[in-house]
Scaffold this motif. Structure first.
Motif, mmCIF file in Angstrom:
data_model
loop_
_atom_site.group_PDB
_atom_site.id
_atom_site.type_symbol
_atom_site.label_atom_id
_atom_site.label_comp_id
_atom_site.label_asym_id
_atom_site.label_seq_id
_atom_site.Cartn_x
_atom_site.Cartn_y
_atom_site.Cartn_z
ATOM 1 N N ILE A 54 41.939 30.135 91.867
ATOM 2 C CA ILE A 54 42.658 30.252 93.145
ATOM 3 C C ILE A 54 43.085 31.701 93.378
ATOM 4 C CG2 ILE A 54 44.769 29.589 94.369
ATOM 5 C CD1 ILE A 54 44.449 26.805 92.951
ATOM 6 N N ALA A 55 43.674 32.307 92.364
ATOM 7 C CA ALA A 55 44.096 33.705 92.491
ATOM 8 C C ALA A 55 42.891 34.631 92.647
ATOM 9 C CB ALA A 55 44.927 34.110 91.272
ATOM 10 N N ASN A 56 41.811 34.350 91.918
ATOM 11 C CA ASN A 56 40.609 35.168 91.978
ATOM 12 C C ASN A 56 39.985 35.126 93.371
ATOM 13 O OD1 ASN A 56 37.483 35.249 91.800
ATOM 14 N ND2 ASN A 56 38.156 36.297 89.937
ATOM 15 N N ASN A 60 39.608 38.374 95.699
ATOM 16 C CA ASN A 60 38.276 38.799 96.160
ATOM 17 C C ASN A 60 38.174 38.746 97.675
ATOM 18 O OD1 ASN A 60 36.477 39.640 93.999
ATOM 19 N ND2 ASN A 60 36.933 37.626 93.152
ATOM 20 N N ARG A 61 38.801 37.759 98.268
ATOM 21 C CA ARG A 61 38.809 37.649 99.735
ATOM 22 C C ARG A 61 39.345 38.936 100.344
ATOM 23 N NH1 ARG A 61 42.386 35.811 103.887
ATOM 24 N NH2 ARG A 61 41.265 34.540 105.400
ATOM 25 N N ARG A 62 40.448 39.398 99.803
ATOM 26 C CA ARG A 62 41.131 40.567 100.371
ATOM 27 C C ARG A 62 40.470 41.890 99.952
ATOM 28 N NH1 ARG A 62 42.385 44.055 103.115
ATOM 29 N NH2 ARG A 62 44.364 45.112 103.211
ATOM 30 N N PHE A 63 40.303 42.079 98.636
ATOM 31 C CA PHE A 63 39.917 43.401 98.141
ATOM 32 C C PHE A 63 38.406 43.608 98.021
ATOM 33 C CE2 PHE A 63 44.209 42.590 96.424
ATOM 34 C CZ PHE A 63 44.867 43.584 97.130
ATOM 35 N N THR A 64 37.659 42.583 97.706
ATOM 36 C CA THR A 64 36.216 42.741 97.550
ATOM 37 C C THR A 64 35.502 42.605 98.889
ATOM 38 O OG1 THR A 64 36.320 41.859 95.310
ATOM 39 C CG2 THR A 64 34.158 41.861 96.375
ATOM 40 N N PHE A 65 35.910 41.587 99.675
ATOM 41 C CA PHE A 65 35.184 41.294 100.912
ATOM 42 C C PHE A 65 35.955 41.683 102.163
ATOM 43 C CE2 PHE A 65 33.487 38.604 97.559
ATOM 44 C CZ PHE A 65 32.169 38.993 97.612
ATOM 45 N N GLY A 66 37.133 42.296 102.008
ATOM 46 C CA GLY A 66 37.854 42.887 103.128
ATOM 47 C C GLY A 66 38.384 41.919 104.164
ATOM 48 N N GLU A 79 35.607 26.616 99.757
ATOM 49 C CA GLU A 79 34.259 27.041 99.373
ATOM 50 C C GLU A 79 34.287 27.739 98.015
ATOM 51 O OE1 GLU A 79 32.968 29.254 102.798
ATOM 52 O OE2 GLU A 79 32.491 27.429 103.908
ATOM 53 N N GLY A 80 35.330 28.509 97.772
ATOM 54 C CA GLY A 80 35.505 29.090 96.441
ATOM 55 C C GLY A 80 35.660 27.994 95.395
ATOM 56 N N GLY A 81 36.200 26.854 95.816
ATOM 57 C CA GLY A 81 36.324 25.708 94.919
ATOM 58 C C GLY A 81 34.970 25.189 94.457
ATOM 59 N N MET A 82 33.958 25.360 95.273
ATOM 60 C CA MET A 82 32.604 24.978 94.852
ATOM 61 C C MET A 82 32.159 25.865 93.681
ATOM 62 S SD MET A 82 31.572 22.510 96.868
ATOM 63 C CE MET A 82 29.799 22.540 96.976
ATOM 64 N N ALA A 83 32.453 27.141 93.781
ATOM 65 C CA ALA A 83 32.138 28.053 92.678
ATOM 66 C C ALA A 83 32.966 27.686 91.449
ATOM 67 C CB ALA A 83 32.396 29.499 93.097
ATOM 68 N N PHE A 84 34.241 27.288 91.678
ATOM 69 C CA PHE A 84 35.095 26.824 90.580
ATOM 70 C C PHE A 84 34.452 25.617 89.891
ATOM 71 C CE2 PHE A 84 38.110 23.360 89.659
ATOM 72 C CZ PHE A 84 38.704 23.861 88.508
ATOM 73 N N ALA A 85 33.945 24.681 90.662
ATOM 74 C CA ALA A 85 33.346 23.465 90.092
ATOM 75 C C ALA A 85 32.137 23.814 89.220
ATOM 76 C CB ALA A 85 32.947 22.503 91.206
ATOM 77 N N ILE A 86 31.342 24.758 89.672
ATOM 78 C CA ILE A 86 30.192 25.191 88.878
ATOM 79 C C ILE A 86 30.674 25.826 87.581
ATOM 80 C CG2 ILE A 86 28.258 26.827 88.797
ATOM 81 C CD1 ILE A 86 27.993 26.296 91.877
ATOM 82 N N GLY A 87 31.674 26.689 87.695
ATOM 83 C CA GLY A 87 32.244 27.328 86.506
ATOM 84 C C GLY A 87 32.857 26.314 85.555
ATOM 85 N N LEU A 88 33.534 25.329 86.104
ATOM 86 C CA LEU A 88 34.140 24.292 85.272
ATOM 87 C C LEU A 88 33.055 23.497 84.540
ATOM 88 C CD1 LEU A 88 36.684 22.837 84.318
ATOM 89 C CD2 LEU A 88 36.512 21.380 86.350
ATOM 90 N N ALA A 89 31.975 23.183 85.237
ATOM 91 C CA ALA A 89 30.879 22.454 84.591
ATOM 92 C C ALA A 89 30.262 23.280 83.454
ATOM 93 C CB ALA A 89 29.816 22.083 85.622
#
Length: 148
Positions: A54-56, A60-66, A79-89
């Protein structure tokens, strides 16, 4: 934007993503080790990964992608939660595999395996964020919340 400028922007994004990822990994490790004292590895991993994801995503929303402001923030987190789910798996599979191969592995070995699995998940997360979650094609062209 020329191809050269796009490449420079991509490198800047990758650098910022890497810095945020390093901070997130340190936080993940600390949270995992603290949680691991009171719960099984799979649950400690899930908790540490959820909090840092969540913090990441927000960072990234603010500093990486502006992207600033609240517009689309919930969508970005989901949508970031989808990436979280992949990472969790990936990480759950890694720690479960470790426990099958080495049932008495130390917490330090667990953490090393999890950091490796998180590295693979990080590559996937960057690609998903760059090409899908924060894709320039999905941004309103005149929105002040999106930096150029």
């Amino acid at each position: 934007m020329s191809a050269g400028q796009g490449g420079k922007a991509g490198l800047r994004q990758l650098l910022r993503f890497g810095i945020i990822g390093a901070v997130s990994t340190a936080a993940y490790m600390a949270l995992y080790l603290a949680a691991r004292q009171v719960m099984p590895a799979v649950w400690a991993n899930a908790l540490a990964l959820l909090v840092t994801a969540i913090a990441n995503t927000a960072a990234n929303r603010r500093f990486t992608f502006g992207v600033s402001g609240s517009k689309d923030a919930l969508r970005h987190q989901l949508e970031g939660g989808m990436a979280f789910a992949i990472g969790l798996a990936l990480t759950t599979g890694a720690v479960a595999g470790l426990h099958l191969l080495a049932p008495n592995a130390s917490h330090g070995i667990e953490l090393a395996v999890l950091v490796g699995a998180n590295a693979a998940a990080t590559i996937i997360r960057f690609v998903l964020m760059r090409l899908w979650v924060f894709s320039p094609r999905r941004r309103p062209s005149q929105s002040p919340e999106y930096a150029s």
